[in-house]
Design a protein around this motif. Structure first.
Motif, PDB file in Angstrom:
ATOM      1  N   ILE A  14       0.833  -1.200   0.000  1.00 45.78           N
ATOM      2  CA  ILE A  14       0.000   0.000   0.000  1.00 45.78           C
ATOM      3  C   ILE A  14       0.868   1.250   0.000  1.00 45.78           C
ATOM      4  N   SER A  15       1.959   1.217   0.758  1.00 42.73           N
ATOM      5  CA  SER A  15       2.770   2.439   0.819  1.00 42.73           C
ATOM      6  C   SER A  15       3.458   2.686  -0.539  1.00 42.73           C
ATOM      7  N   LYS A  16       3.876   1.618  -1.223  1.00 42.11           N
ATOM      8  CA  LYS A  16       4.442   1.788  -2.580  1.00 42.11           C
ATOM      9  C   LYS A  16       3.370   2.302  -3.545  1.00 42.11           C
ATOM     10  N   LEU A  17       2.175   1.737  -3.381  1.00 41.79           N
ATOM     11  CA  LEU A  17       1.069   2.116  -4.263  1.00 41.79           C
ATOM     12  C   LEU A  17       0.729   3.598  -4.070  1.00 41.79           C
ATOM     13  N   LYS A  18       0.775   4.024  -2.809  1.00 36.84           N
ATOM     14  CA  LYS A  18       0.462   5.404  -2.466  1.00 36.84           C
ATOM     15  C   LYS A  18       1.380   6.371  -3.212  1.00 36.84           C
ATOM     16  N   SER A  19       2.683   6.061  -3.181  1.00 37.61           N
ATOM     17  CA  SER A  19       3.601   7.000  -3.832  1.00 37.61           C
ATOM     18  C   SER A  19       3.451   6.933  -5.351  1.00 37.61           C
ATOM     19  N   ALA A  20       3.137   5.740  -5.891  1.00 33.24           N
ATOM     20  CA  ALA A  20       2.913   5.642  -7.344  1.00 33.24           C
ATOM     21  C   ALA A  20       1.673   6.446  -7.747  1.00 33.24           C
ATOM     22  N   VAL A  21       0.611   6.304  -6.948  1.00 29.25           N
ATOM     23  CA  VAL A  21      -0.657   6.962  -7.280  1.00 29.25           C
ATOM     24  C   VAL A  21      -0.549   8.481  -7.147  1.00 29.25           C
ATOM     25  N   SER A  22       0.276   8.947  -6.208  1.00 30.56           N
ATOM     26  CA  SER A  22       0.393  10.405  -6.015  1.00 30.56           C
ATOM     27  C   SER A  22       0.899  11.094  -7.280  1.00 30.56           C
ATOM     28  N   GLY A  23       1.602  10.347  -8.137  1.00 30.94           N
ATOM     29  CA  GLY A  23       2.124  10.945  -9.378  1.00 30.94           C
ATOM     30  C   GLY A  23       1.165  10.877 -10.553  1.00 30.94           C
ATOM     31  N   LEU A  24      -0.018  10.305 -10.352  1.00 28.69           N
ATOM     32  CA  LEU A  24      -0.970  10.195 -11.470  1.00 28.69           C
ATOM     33  C   LEU A  24      -1.790  11.486 -11.575  1.00 28.69           C
ATOM     34  N   ASN A  25      -1.337  12.375 -12.452  1.00 30.27           N
ATOM     35  CA  ASN A  25      -1.966  13.705 -12.510  1.00 30.27           C
ATOM     36  C   ASN A  25      -3.303  13.709 -13.246  1.00 30.27           C
ATOM     37  N   GLU A  29      -7.639  14.311  -6.339  1.00 30.58           N
ATOM     38  CA  GLU A  29      -7.260  13.806  -5.007  1.00 30.58           C
ATOM     39  C   GLU A  29      -8.348  12.882  -4.443  1.00 30.58           C
ATOM     40  N   ASN A  30      -9.614  13.240  -4.702  1.00 31.17           N
ATOM     41  CA  ASN A  30     -10.722  12.378  -4.255  1.00 31.17           C
ATOM     42  C   ASN A  30     -10.621  10.992  -4.865  1.00 31.17           C
ATOM     43  N   GLU A  31     -10.298  10.956  -6.166  1.00 27.61           N
ATOM     44  CA  GLU A  31     -10.192   9.666  -6.849  1.00 27.61           C
ATOM     45  C   GLU A  31      -9.006   8.870  -6.310  1.00 27.61           C
ATOM     46  N   LYS A  32      -7.899   9.567  -6.059  1.00 29.49           N
ATOM     47  CA  LYS A  32      -6.721   8.855  -5.523  1.00 29.49           C
ATOM     48  C   LYS A  32      -7.045   8.218  -4.176  1.00 29.49           C
ATOM     49  N   SER A  33      -7.690   8.996  -3.279  1.00 28.02           N
ATOM     50  CA  SER A  33      -7.949   8.439  -1.945  1.00 28.02           C
ATOM     51  C   SER A  33      -9.029   7.359  -2.019  1.00 28.02           C
ATOM     52  N   GLY A  34     -10.014   7.535  -2.897  1.00 23.40           N
ATOM     53  CA  GLY A  34     -11.055   6.513  -3.065  1.00 23.40           C
ATOM     54  C   GLY A  34     -10.462   5.193  -3.540  1.00 23.40           C
ATOM     55  N   PHE A  35      -9.519   5.299  -4.472  1.00 24.21           N
ATOM     56  CA  PHE A  35      -8.863   4.111  -5.030  1.00 24.21           C
ATOM     57  C   PHE A  35      -8.025   3.399  -3.960  1.00 24.21           C
ATOM     58  N   LEU A  36      -7.219   4.175  -3.248  1.00 30.87           N
ATOM     59  CA  LEU A  36      -6.357   3.571  -2.205  1.00 30.87           C
ATOM     60  C   LEU A  36      -7.199   2.925  -1.109  1.00 30.87           C
ATOM     61  N   ASN A  37      -8.288   3.569  -0.772  1.00 29.71           N
ATOM     62  CA  ASN A  37      -9.206   3.043   0.227  1.00 29.71           C
ATOM     63  C   ASN A  37      -9.756   1.675  -0.208  1.00 29.71           C
ATOM     64  N   LEU A  38     -10.140   1.596  -1.482  1.00 32.88           N
ATOM     65  CA  LEU A  38     -10.703   0.358  -2.036  1.00 32.88           C
ATOM     66  C   LEU A  38      -9.663  -0.765  -2.014  1.00 32.88           C
ATOM     67  N   PRO A 181       0.154   0.563 -10.435  1.00 30.50           N
ATOM     68  CA  PRO A 181      -0.875   1.015 -11.376  1.00 30.50           C
ATOM     69  C   PRO A 181      -0.363   0.866 -12.812  1.00 30.50           C
ATOM     70  N   LEU A 182      -1.192   0.341 -13.670  1.00 32.94           N
ATOM     71  CA  LEU A 182      -0.784   0.103 -15.063  1.00 32.94           C
ATOM     72  C   LEU A 182      -0.262   1.376 -15.750  1.00 32.94           C
ATOM     73  N   PRO A 183      -0.903   2.552 -15.537  1.00 35.45           N
ATOM     74  CA  PRO A 183      -0.382   3.757 -16.209  1.00 35.45           C
ATOM     75  C   PRO A 183       1.040   4.124 -15.785  1.00 35.45           C
ATOM     76  N   CYS A 184       1.507   3.597 -14.628  1.00 34.77           N
ATOM     77  CA  CYS A 184       2.884   3.877 -14.203  1.00 34.77           C
ATOM     78  C   CYS A 184       3.874   2.949 -14.918  1.00 34.77           C
ATOM     79  N   LYS A 185       3.387   1.818 -15.399  1.00 37.28           N
ATOM     80  CA  LYS A 185       4.270   0.844 -16.056  1.00 37.28           C
ATOM     81  C   LYS A 185       4.442   1.162 -17.531  1.00 37.28           C
ATOM     82  N   LYS A 186       3.326   1.543 -18.174  1.00 38.42           N
ATOM     83  CA  LYS A 186       3.376   1.774 -19.618  1.00 38.42           C
ATOM     84  C   LYS A 186       2.233   2.706 -20.001  1.00 38.42           C
ATOM     85  N   ASP A 187       2.368   3.323 -21.154  1.00 40.35           N
ATOM     86  CA  ASP A 187       1.279   4.180 -21.604  1.00 40.35           C
ATOM     87  C   ASP A 187       0.250   3.312 -22.324  1.00 40.35           C
ATOM     88  N   ALA A 188      -0.779   2.900 -21.588  1.00 37.53           N
ATOM     89  CA  ALA A 188      -1.807   2.029 -22.182  1.00 37.53           C
ATOM     90  C   ALA A 188      -3.006   2.853 -22.622  1.00 37.53           C
TER      91      ALA A 188
END
Length: 475
Positions: A14-25, A29-38, A181-188
Protein backbone atom coordinates in the motif's frame (compact mmCIF):
# COMPACT_ATOMS: atom_id res chain seq x y z
CA UNK A 1 -9.10 2.48 6.48
CA UNK A 2 -8.89 -1.13 7.55
CA UNK A 3 -5.10 -1.07 7.98
CA UNK A 4 -5.31 -2.91 11.29
CA UNK A 5 -5.72 -6.24 9.54
CA UNK A 6 -3.02 -5.71 6.91
CA UNK A 7 0.06 -7.93 6.97
CA UNK A 8 3.49 -6.30 6.87
CA UNK A 9 3.85 -7.26 3.20
CA UNK A 10 0.48 -5.71 2.34
CA UNK A 11 1.27 -2.54 4.30
CA UNK A 12 4.44 -2.28 2.21
CA UNK A 13 2.39 -2.81 -0.99
CA UNK A 14 0.00 0.00 0.00
CA UNK A 15 2.77 2.44 0.82
CA UNK A 16 4.44 1.79 -2.58
CA UNK A 17 1.07 2.12 -4.26
CA UNK A 18 0.46 5.40 -2.47
CA UNK A 19 3.60 7.00 -3.83
CA UNK A 20 2.91 5.64 -7.34
CA UNK A 21 -0.66 6.96 -7.28
CA UNK A 22 0.39 10.40 -6.02
CA UNK A 23 2.12 10.95 -9.38
CA UNK A 24 -0.97 10.20 -11.47
CA UNK A 25 -1.97 13.70 -12.51
CA UNK A 26 -4.89 12.54 -14.66
CA UNK A 27 -7.12 12.00 -11.61
CA UNK A 28 -8.29 14.10 -8.66
CA UNK A 29 -7.26 13.81 -5.01
CA UNK A 30 -10.72 12.38 -4.25
CA UNK A 31 -10.19 9.67 -6.85
CA UNK A 32 -6.72 8.86 -5.52
CA UNK A 33 -7.95 8.44 -1.94
CA UNK A 34 -11.06 6.51 -3.07
CA UNK A 35 -8.86 4.11 -5.03
CA UNK A 36 -6.36 3.57 -2.20
CA UNK A 37 -9.21 3.04 0.23
CA UNK A 38 -10.70 0.36 -2.04
CA UNK A 39 -7.38 -1.46 -2.48
CA UNK A 40 -6.67 -1.32 1.27
CA UNK A 41 -10.06 -2.83 2.03
CA UNK A 42 -9.47 -5.51 -0.60
CA UNK A 43 -6.07 -6.49 0.84
CA UNK A 44 -7.39 -6.53 4.39
CA UNK A 45 -9.69 -9.34 3.27
CA UNK A 46 -12.69 -7.70 4.85
CA UNK A 47 -14.91 -9.48 2.32
CA UNK A 48 -18.09 -10.22 4.11
CA UNK A 49 -18.80 -13.91 4.42
CA UNK A 50 -22.41 -14.77 4.82
CA UNK A 51 -23.33 -17.43 7.37
CA UNK A 52 -25.84 -19.48 5.44
CA UNK A 53 -27.81 -20.55 8.51
CA UNK A 54 -28.49 -16.90 9.46
CA UNK A 55 -30.20 -16.03 6.16
CA UNK A 56 -33.91 -15.33 6.49
CA UNK A 57 -36.56 -14.72 3.87
CA UNK A 58 -37.66 -11.07 4.13
CA UNK A 59 -41.22 -10.41 5.33
CA UNK A 60 -43.75 -8.24 3.45
CA UNK A 61 -42.70 -5.32 5.71
CA UNK A 62 -39.16 -5.58 4.33
CA UNK A 63 -40.02 -6.46 0.73
CA UNK A 64 -43.33 -4.71 0.17
CA UNK A 65 -45.68 -6.18 -2.48
CA UNK A 66 -46.28 -3.47 -5.11
CA UNK A 67 -50.05 -3.99 -5.13
CA UNK A 68 -50.29 -3.07 -1.44
CA UNK A 69 -48.95 0.46 -2.04
CA UNK A 70 -51.46 3.26 -1.41
CA UNK A 71 -52.89 4.81 -4.59
CA UNK A 72 -51.62 8.31 -5.32
CA UNK A 73 -53.91 11.34 -4.84
CA UNK A 74 -55.89 12.33 -7.95
CA UNK A 75 -55.06 15.99 -7.26
CA UNK A 76 -52.46 17.19 -9.83
CA UNK A 77 -51.17 19.76 -7.29
CA UNK A 78 -50.31 16.92 -4.87
CA UNK A 79 -48.56 15.01 -7.67
CA UNK A 80 -46.55 18.10 -8.61
CA UNK A 81 -45.47 18.47 -4.96
CA UNK A 82 -44.30 14.87 -4.98
CA UNK A 83 -42.44 15.10 -8.30
CA UNK A 84 -40.71 18.32 -7.29
CA UNK A 85 -38.82 16.24 -4.68
CA UNK A 86 -37.45 13.88 -7.36
CA UNK A 87 -34.33 13.60 -9.50
CA UNK A 88 -33.86 10.87 -12.12
CA UNK A 89 -30.32 9.50 -12.49
CA UNK A 90 -29.37 7.11 -15.27
CA UNK A 91 -26.18 5.06 -15.11
CA UNK A 92 -24.65 5.92 -18.47
CA UNK A 93 -21.08 4.66 -18.15
CA UNK A 94 -21.44 1.59 -20.36
CA UNK A 95 -20.27 1.25 -23.93
CA UNK A 96 -22.26 -0.75 -26.49
CA UNK A 97 -19.21 -2.90 -27.29
CA UNK A 98 -20.94 -6.24 -26.61
CA UNK A 99 -23.45 -5.29 -29.30
CA UNK A 100 -20.76 -4.15 -31.74
CA UNK A 101 -21.24 -0.40 -31.19
CA UNK A 102 -18.71 2.26 -30.35
CA UNK A 103 -19.78 5.01 -27.98
CA UNK A 104 -22.32 5.04 -25.14
CA UNK A 105 -24.80 2.19 -25.15
CA UNK A 106 -27.61 4.66 -24.47
CA UNK A 107 -27.43 5.97 -28.04
CA UNK A 108 -28.31 2.65 -29.65
CA UNK A 109 -31.62 3.04 -31.52
CA UNK A 110 -34.27 1.04 -29.73
CA UNK A 111 -37.46 1.75 -31.58
CA UNK A 112 -38.86 4.06 -34.30
CA UNK A 113 -35.40 5.61 -34.70
CA UNK A 114 -35.33 6.66 -31.02
CA UNK A 115 -32.41 5.84 -28.72
CA UNK A 116 -32.53 4.87 -25.02
CA UNK A 117 -31.62 8.47 -24.19
CA UNK A 118 -34.34 9.90 -26.46
CA UNK A 119 -36.95 7.75 -24.72
CA UNK A 120 -35.73 8.77 -21.25
CA UNK A 121 -35.87 12.47 -22.18
CA UNK A 122 -39.35 12.15 -23.75
CA UNK A 123 -40.66 10.38 -20.60
CA UNK A 124 -39.43 13.12 -18.25
CA UNK A 125 -40.57 15.89 -20.63
CA UNK A 126 -44.05 14.33 -20.59
CA UNK A 127 -44.12 14.31 -16.75
CA UNK A 128 -42.84 17.89 -16.48
CA UNK A 129 -45.41 19.11 -18.99
CA UNK A 130 -48.33 17.19 -17.51
CA UNK A 131 -47.78 18.31 -13.89
CA UNK A 132 -45.87 21.59 -14.34
CA UNK A 133 -43.00 20.18 -12.29
CA UNK A 134 -39.25 20.21 -12.90
CA UNK A 135 -37.78 16.74 -12.59
CA UNK A 136 -34.11 17.01 -13.66
CA UNK A 137 -32.21 14.24 -15.43
CA UNK A 138 -28.70 13.34 -14.31
CA UNK A 139 -26.44 11.14 -16.38
CA UNK A 140 -23.51 9.47 -14.66
CA UNK A 141 -20.94 8.93 -17.39
CA UNK A 142 -17.60 7.20 -17.30
CA UNK A 143 -14.48 8.66 -18.92
CA UNK A 144 -15.36 6.31 -21.81
CA UNK A 145 -18.76 7.87 -22.51
CA UNK A 146 -18.32 11.48 -21.29
CA UNK A 147 -17.34 13.29 -24.51
CA UNK A 148 -19.84 11.48 -26.73
CA UNK A 149 -22.66 12.05 -24.24
CA UNK A 150 -22.01 15.80 -24.05
CA UNK A 151 -22.35 16.07 -27.84
CA UNK A 152 -25.60 14.12 -27.74
CA UNK A 153 -27.11 16.07 -24.83
CA UNK A 154 -26.75 19.23 -26.92
CA UNK A 155 -29.69 18.18 -29.06
CA UNK A 156 -32.03 18.40 -26.05
CA UNK A 157 -31.11 22.03 -25.31
CA UNK A 158 -34.63 23.24 -26.14
CA UNK A 159 -36.47 20.64 -24.05
CA UNK A 160 -38.25 21.55 -20.78
CA UNK A 161 -35.87 19.47 -18.74
CA UNK A 162 -32.62 20.25 -16.95
CA UNK A 163 -29.96 17.71 -17.92
CA UNK A 164 -26.82 17.42 -15.82
CA UNK A 165 -23.88 15.14 -16.49
CA UNK A 166 -21.09 14.13 -14.17
CA UNK A 167 -18.39 11.49 -14.32
CA UNK A 168 -17.92 8.53 -12.08
CA UNK A 169 -14.41 7.96 -10.76
CA UNK A 170 -11.52 6.93 -12.94
CA UNK A 171 -9.22 4.42 -11.24
CA UNK A 172 -5.97 2.89 -12.52
CA UNK A 173 -5.95 -0.81 -13.34
CA UNK A 174 -3.54 -2.72 -11.10
CA UNK A 175 -0.83 -4.89 -12.62
CA UNK A 176 -1.11 -8.19 -10.77
CA UNK A 177 2.58 -9.16 -10.87
CA UNK A 178 3.99 -6.21 -8.92
CA UNK A 179 0.86 -4.38 -7.72
CA UNK A 180 1.65 -1.11 -9.48
CA UNK A 181 -0.88 1.01 -11.38
CA UNK A 182 -0.78 0.10 -15.06
CA UNK A 183 -0.38 3.76 -16.21
CA UNK A 184 2.88 3.88 -14.20
CA UNK A 185 4.27 0.84 -16.06
CA UNK A 186 3.38 1.77 -19.62
CA UNK A 187 1.28 4.18 -21.60
CA UNK A 188 -1.81 2.03 -22.18
CA UNK A 189 -4.00 5.07 -22.96
CA UNK A 190 -7.62 4.57 -21.88
CA UNK A 191 -6.91 0.86 -21.30
CA UNK A 192 -4.82 1.79 -18.26
CA UNK A 193 -7.97 2.95 -16.45
CA UNK A 194 -11.41 1.70 -15.48
CA UNK A 195 -14.64 3.02 -13.93
CA UNK A 196 -15.14 1.20 -10.58
CA UNK A 197 -18.73 -0.04 -10.99
CA UNK A 198 -22.02 1.73 -10.26
CA UNK A 199 -21.49 1.57 -6.48
CA UNK A 200 -19.37 4.62 -7.17
CA UNK A 201 -22.54 6.65 -7.88
CA UNK A 202 -22.79 7.84 -4.26
CA UNK A 203 -19.31 9.33 -3.76
CA UNK A 204 -19.26 10.65 -7.34
CA UNK A 205 -22.56 12.46 -6.87
CA UNK A 206 -21.05 14.11 -3.80
CA UNK A 207 -17.59 14.84 -5.27
CA UNK A 208 -19.10 16.38 -8.42
CA UNK A 209 -20.96 18.98 -6.33
CA UNK A 210 -24.27 17.80 -7.86
CA UNK A 211 -25.56 16.38 -4.57
CA UNK A 212 -25.23 19.70 -2.72
CA UNK A 213 -26.84 21.58 -5.64
CA UNK A 214 -29.84 19.23 -5.69
CA UNK A 215 -30.36 19.42 -1.95
CA UNK A 216 -30.29 23.22 -2.12
CA UNK A 217 -33.10 23.03 -4.74
CA UNK A 218 -35.25 21.08 -2.27
CA UNK A 219 -34.80 17.71 -3.99
CA UNK A 220 -35.17 14.73 -1.64
CA UNK A 221 -35.02 11.51 -3.64
CA UNK A 222 -32.99 10.18 -6.54
CA UNK A 223 -34.30 7.37 -8.74
CA UNK A 224 -31.25 5.51 -10.05
CA UNK A 225 -31.51 3.01 -12.92
CA UNK A 226 -29.50 1.54 -15.77
CA UNK A 227 -29.95 3.55 -18.96
CA UNK A 228 -30.64 0.33 -20.90
CA UNK A 229 -33.61 -0.74 -18.74
CA UNK A 230 -36.66 0.39 -20.70
CA UNK A 231 -38.96 -0.57 -17.81
CA UNK A 232 -37.30 1.82 -15.35
CA UNK A 233 -39.76 4.70 -15.55
CA UNK A 234 -40.80 7.10 -12.77
CA UNK A 235 -43.47 5.47 -10.59
CA UNK A 236 -45.58 7.81 -8.46
CA UNK A 237 -46.88 5.08 -6.15
CA UNK A 238 -43.33 4.10 -5.18
CA UNK A 239 -42.24 7.72 -4.67
CA UNK A 240 -45.34 8.44 -2.59
CA UNK A 241 -44.68 5.40 -0.37
CA UNK A 242 -41.07 6.45 0.27
CA UNK A 243 -41.95 10.05 1.12
CA UNK A 244 -44.83 9.08 3.44
CA UNK A 245 -42.85 6.42 5.27
CA UNK A 246 -39.53 8.32 5.35
CA UNK A 247 -37.72 5.44 3.63
CA UNK A 248 -34.02 6.11 2.97
CA UNK A 249 -33.33 3.39 0.42
CA UNK A 250 -35.59 1.24 -1.74
CA UNK A 251 -34.57 -1.49 -4.17
CA UNK A 252 -37.07 -2.68 -6.75
CA UNK A 253 -37.08 -6.46 -6.97
CA UNK A 254 -39.21 -8.66 -9.19
CA UNK A 255 -40.08 -12.37 -9.26
CA UNK A 256 -37.26 -14.56 -10.53
CA UNK A 257 -37.65 -16.70 -13.63
CA UNK A 258 -35.18 -19.33 -14.82
CA UNK A 259 -33.51 -16.61 -16.91
CA UNK A 260 -32.61 -14.62 -13.78
CA UNK A 261 -31.07 -17.28 -11.55
CA UNK A 262 -27.76 -15.43 -11.26
CA UNK A 263 -29.31 -12.10 -10.18
CA UNK A 264 -28.71 -10.82 -6.66
CA UNK A 265 -31.55 -11.25 -4.16
CA UNK A 266 -32.66 -9.51 -0.96
CA UNK A 267 -32.34 -11.33 2.36
CA UNK A 268 -32.88 -10.47 6.01
CA UNK A 269 -29.60 -10.97 7.84
CA UNK A 270 -28.85 -10.17 11.45
CA UNK A 271 -31.81 -7.83 11.61
CA UNK A 272 -30.95 -5.87 8.44
CA UNK A 273 -31.99 -6.15 4.84
CA UNK A 274 -29.11 -6.83 2.49
CA UNK A 275 -28.30 -7.88 -1.05
CA UNK A 276 -26.96 -11.40 -1.54
CA UNK A 277 -24.97 -11.79 -4.75
CA UNK A 278 -23.96 -15.09 -6.31
CA UNK A 279 -20.27 -14.28 -5.65
CA UNK A 280 -20.93 -14.35 -1.88
CA UNK A 281 -22.58 -17.74 -1.92
CA UNK A 282 -20.55 -20.72 -0.69
CA UNK A 283 -20.08 -23.32 -3.46
CA UNK A 284 -22.18 -25.92 -1.69
CA UNK A 285 -25.19 -23.56 -1.70
CA UNK A 286 -25.02 -22.30 -5.31
CA UNK A 287 -27.84 -24.55 -6.52
CA UNK A 288 -30.01 -23.47 -3.62
CA UNK A 289 -29.28 -19.81 -4.47
CA UNK A 290 -30.29 -20.40 -8.09
CA UNK A 291 -33.52 -22.18 -7.18
CA UNK A 292 -36.70 -20.18 -7.66
CA UNK A 293 -38.28 -21.84 -4.62
CA UNK A 294 -36.13 -20.40 -1.83
CA UNK A 295 -35.03 -17.10 -3.40
CA UNK A 296 -38.04 -15.90 -5.31
CA UNK A 297 -36.97 -12.35 -6.20
CA UNK A 298 -33.99 -10.59 -7.76
CA UNK A 299 -32.58 -7.07 -7.93
CA UNK A 300 -33.63 -5.01 -10.97
CA UNK A 301 -31.08 -2.28 -10.11
CA UNK A 302 -33.90 0.28 -10.01
CA UNK A 303 -33.01 2.09 -6.78
CA UNK A 304 -34.67 4.97 -4.94
CA UNK A 305 -32.43 6.73 -2.43
CA UNK A 306 -32.82 9.69 -0.08
CA UNK A 307 -30.32 12.43 -0.99
CA UNK A 308 -29.67 13.61 2.60
CA UNK A 309 -28.94 10.02 3.62
CA UNK A 310 -26.41 9.69 0.77
CA UNK A 311 -24.70 12.86 1.99
CA UNK A 312 -24.58 11.62 5.60
CA UNK A 313 -23.13 8.22 4.71
CA UNK A 314 -20.58 9.46 2.14
CA UNK A 315 -19.31 12.10 4.58
CA UNK A 316 -18.91 9.42 7.25
CA UNK A 317 -17.15 7.12 4.73
CA UNK A 318 -19.68 4.49 5.82
CA UNK A 319 -20.57 2.94 2.46
CA UNK A 320 -18.29 -0.09 2.49
CA UNK A 321 -19.95 -2.19 -0.19
CA UNK A 322 -18.66 -5.66 -1.00
CA UNK A 323 -15.71 -5.50 -3.38
CA UNK A 324 -16.04 -7.27 -6.72
CA UNK A 325 -12.58 -8.22 -8.11
CA UNK A 326 -12.64 -8.21 -11.91
CA UNK A 327 -9.49 -9.71 -13.49
CA UNK A 328 -8.63 -8.59 -17.04
CA UNK A 329 -5.70 -8.61 -19.43
CA UNK A 330 -4.26 -5.55 -21.23
CA UNK A 331 -1.55 -6.13 -23.86
CA UNK A 332 -0.60 -9.43 -22.25
CA UNK A 333 -0.36 -7.91 -18.75
CA UNK A 334 -2.70 -9.43 -16.16
CA UNK A 335 -4.53 -6.64 -14.36
CA UNK A 336 -7.09 -6.38 -11.59
CA UNK A 337 -9.90 -3.90 -11.30
CA UNK A 338 -11.88 -3.59 -8.09
CA UNK A 339 -15.53 -2.58 -8.35
CA UNK A 340 -18.61 -2.11 -6.17
CA UNK A 341 -22.34 -2.28 -6.89
CA UNK A 342 -24.94 0.32 -5.84
CA UNK A 343 -27.42 -2.35 -4.71
CA UNK A 344 -25.01 -3.59 -2.04
CA UNK A 345 -25.30 -0.22 -0.25
CA UNK A 346 -28.77 -1.13 1.02
CA UNK A 347 -27.51 -2.45 4.37
CA UNK A 348 -25.95 0.89 5.37
CA UNK A 349 -29.15 2.93 5.13
CA UNK A 350 -31.80 3.28 7.82
CA UNK A 351 -35.35 2.31 6.92
CA UNK A 352 -34.30 0.37 3.81
CA UNK A 353 -36.83 -1.77 1.96
CA UNK A 354 -37.43 -3.68 -1.23
CA UNK A 355 -40.59 -3.34 -3.30
CA UNK A 356 -41.66 -6.39 -5.29
CA UNK A 357 -42.63 -4.74 -8.59
CA UNK A 358 -44.28 -6.13 -11.73
CA UNK A 359 -41.90 -7.65 -14.26
CA UNK A 360 -42.77 -4.83 -16.69
CA UNK A 361 -40.39 -2.57 -14.71
CA UNK A 362 -37.46 -4.75 -15.74
CA UNK A 363 -36.89 -4.64 -19.49
CA UNK A 364 -33.14 -4.45 -20.05
CA UNK A 365 -31.56 -4.57 -23.50
CA UNK A 366 -28.29 -6.44 -23.02
CA UNK A 367 -28.10 -8.17 -26.40
CA UNK A 368 -29.67 -8.13 -29.85
CA UNK A 369 -32.12 -10.86 -28.74
CA UNK A 370 -33.55 -8.27 -26.28
CA UNK A 371 -33.63 -5.70 -29.09
CA UNK A 372 -35.73 -8.10 -31.16
CA UNK A 373 -38.29 -8.25 -28.33
CA UNK A 374 -38.64 -4.49 -27.90
CA UNK A 375 -38.69 -3.73 -31.64
CA UNK A 376 -41.40 -6.31 -32.29
CA UNK A 377 -45.19 -6.11 -32.01
CA UNK A 378 -44.84 -7.44 -28.46
CA UNK A 379 -44.47 -3.79 -27.38
CA UNK A 380 -46.00 -0.45 -28.30
CA UNK A 381 -44.44 2.99 -27.86
CA UNK A 382 -46.27 6.07 -26.56
CA UNK A 383 -44.82 9.24 -24.94
CA UNK A 384 -41.45 7.53 -24.64
CA UNK A 385 -42.95 4.61 -22.68
CA UNK A 386 -42.47 1.12 -24.08
CA UNK A 387 -45.56 -0.86 -23.05
CA UNK A 388 -46.31 -4.55 -23.36
CA UNK A 389 -48.96 -5.43 -25.98
CA UNK A 390 -52.07 -6.74 -24.13
CA UNK A 391 -52.73 -9.08 -27.09
CA UNK A 392 -50.07 -11.43 -25.68
CA UNK A 393 -51.72 -13.73 -23.17
CA UNK A 394 -48.55 -15.43 -21.84
CA UNK A 395 -47.14 -13.21 -19.04
CA UNK A 396 -43.56 -14.33 -19.87
CA UNK A 397 -41.65 -13.03 -22.86
CA UNK A 398 -40.54 -15.48 -25.57
CA UNK A 399 -37.09 -16.97 -25.04
CA UNK A 400 -34.87 -15.93 -27.96
CA UNK A 401 -31.42 -17.24 -28.89
CA UNK A 402 -29.68 -15.73 -31.90
CA UNK A 403 -26.40 -17.05 -33.29
CA UNK A 404 -23.14 -15.02 -33.50
CA UNK A 405 -24.11 -13.71 -36.95
CA UNK A 406 -26.72 -11.55 -35.17
CA UNK A 407 -24.56 -10.37 -32.25
CA UNK A 408 -23.70 -6.90 -33.60
CA UNK A 409 -26.56 -4.42 -33.96
CA UNK A 410 -25.65 -3.57 -37.57
CA UNK A 411 -25.63 -7.26 -38.58
CA UNK A 412 -28.82 -7.92 -36.66
CA UNK A 413 -30.64 -5.06 -38.43
CA UNK A 414 -29.40 -6.07 -41.87
CA UNK A 415 -30.68 -9.66 -41.43
CA UNK A 416 -34.29 -8.57 -40.82
CA UNK A 417 -36.18 -6.77 -43.60
CA UNK A 418 -38.73 -6.14 -40.86
CA UNK A 419 -39.02 -7.53 -37.34
CA UNK A 420 -41.31 -10.60 -37.33
CA UNK A 421 -44.59 -10.74 -35.42
CA UNK A 422 -43.88 -12.69 -32.23
CA UNK A 423 -47.05 -12.23 -30.13
CA UNK A 424 -47.66 -15.98 -30.11
CA UNK A 425 -44.02 -17.08 -30.01
CA UNK A 426 -42.71 -19.24 -27.13
CA UNK A 427 -39.10 -19.89 -28.16
CA UNK A 428 -36.90 -18.99 -31.10
CA UNK A 429 -33.44 -20.38 -31.80
CA UNK A 430 -31.55 -19.20 -34.87
CA UNK A 431 -28.12 -20.48 -35.96
CA UNK A 432 -26.09 -20.00 -39.13
CA UNK A 433 -26.46 -17.66 -42.11
CA UNK A 434 -30.17 -16.87 -41.81
CA UNK A 435 -31.95 -13.86 -43.40
CA UNK A 436 -35.54 -12.80 -42.68
CA UNK A 437 -37.89 -11.23 -45.23
CA UNK A 438 -40.65 -8.82 -44.26
CA UNK A 439 -44.05 -9.52 -42.71
CA UNK A 440 -43.03 -12.85 -41.16
CA UNK A 441 -45.03 -14.38 -38.27
CA UNK A 442 -43.43 -16.75 -35.74
CA UNK A 443 -45.55 -18.85 -33.35
CA UNK A 444 -44.93 -21.53 -30.73
CA UNK A 445 -41.50 -23.17 -30.72
CA UNK A 446 -39.37 -22.29 -33.75
CA UNK A 447 -35.83 -23.44 -34.55
CA UNK A 448 -34.07 -22.19 -37.69
CA UNK A 449 -30.64 -23.67 -38.38
CA UNK A 450 -28.90 -22.98 -41.69
CA UNK A 451 -26.52 -25.73 -42.81
CA UNK A 452 -22.82 -24.68 -42.74
CA UNK A 453 -21.91 -22.60 -45.78
CA UNK A 454 -25.54 -22.25 -46.89
CA UNK A 455 -27.49 -18.98 -46.93
CA UNK A 456 -31.04 -19.59 -45.71
CA UNK A 457 -33.63 -16.96 -46.60
CA UNK A 458 -37.03 -16.91 -44.90
CA UNK A 459 -39.42 -15.50 -47.53
CA UNK A 460 -41.66 -12.43 -47.08
CA UNK A 461 -44.97 -13.17 -45.38
CA UNK A 462 -43.98 -16.65 -44.13
CA UNK A 463 -45.94 -17.97 -41.13
CA UNK A 464 -43.86 -20.44 -39.12
CA UNK A 465 -45.48 -22.28 -36.22
CA UNK A 466 -43.88 -25.02 -34.07
CA UNK A 467 -41.31 -25.95 -36.72
CA UNK A 468 -37.67 -26.82 -37.12
CA UNK A 469 -36.26 -25.40 -40.34
CA UNK A 470 -32.95 -26.53 -41.82
CA UNK A 471 -33.49 -25.56 -45.45
CA UNK A 472 -36.00 -23.90 -47.86
CA UNK A 473 -37.87 -27.22 -48.20
CA UNK A 474 -38.93 -27.05 -44.52
CA UNK A 475 -40.64 -23.67 -44.75
Amino acid sequence: MATATLSAADTEKISKLKSAVSGLNQISENEKSGFLNLVTRYLSGEAQHVEWSKIQTPTDEVVVPYDTLTPVSEDPAETKKLLDKLVVLKLNGGLGTTMGCTGPKSVIEVRNGLTFLDLIVIQIETLNKKYGCSVPLLLMNSFNTHDDTLKIVDKYAKSNIEIHTFNQSQYPRLAVDDFTPLPCKKDAGKDGWYPPGHGDVFPSLMNSGKLEALLSQGKEYVFVANSDNLGAVVDLKILNHLVNNKIEYCMEVTPKTLADVKGGTLISYEGKVQLLEIAQVPDEHINEFKSIEKFKIFNTNNLWVNLSAIKRLVQADALKMEIIPNPKEVDGIKVLQLETAAGAAIRFFDRAIGINVPRSRFLPVKATSDLLLVQSDLYTLSDGFVTRNPARTNPANPSIELGPEFKKVANFLSRFKSIPSIIELDTLKVTGDVWFGSGITLKGKVTIAAKPGVKLEIPDGAVIADKEINGPEDI
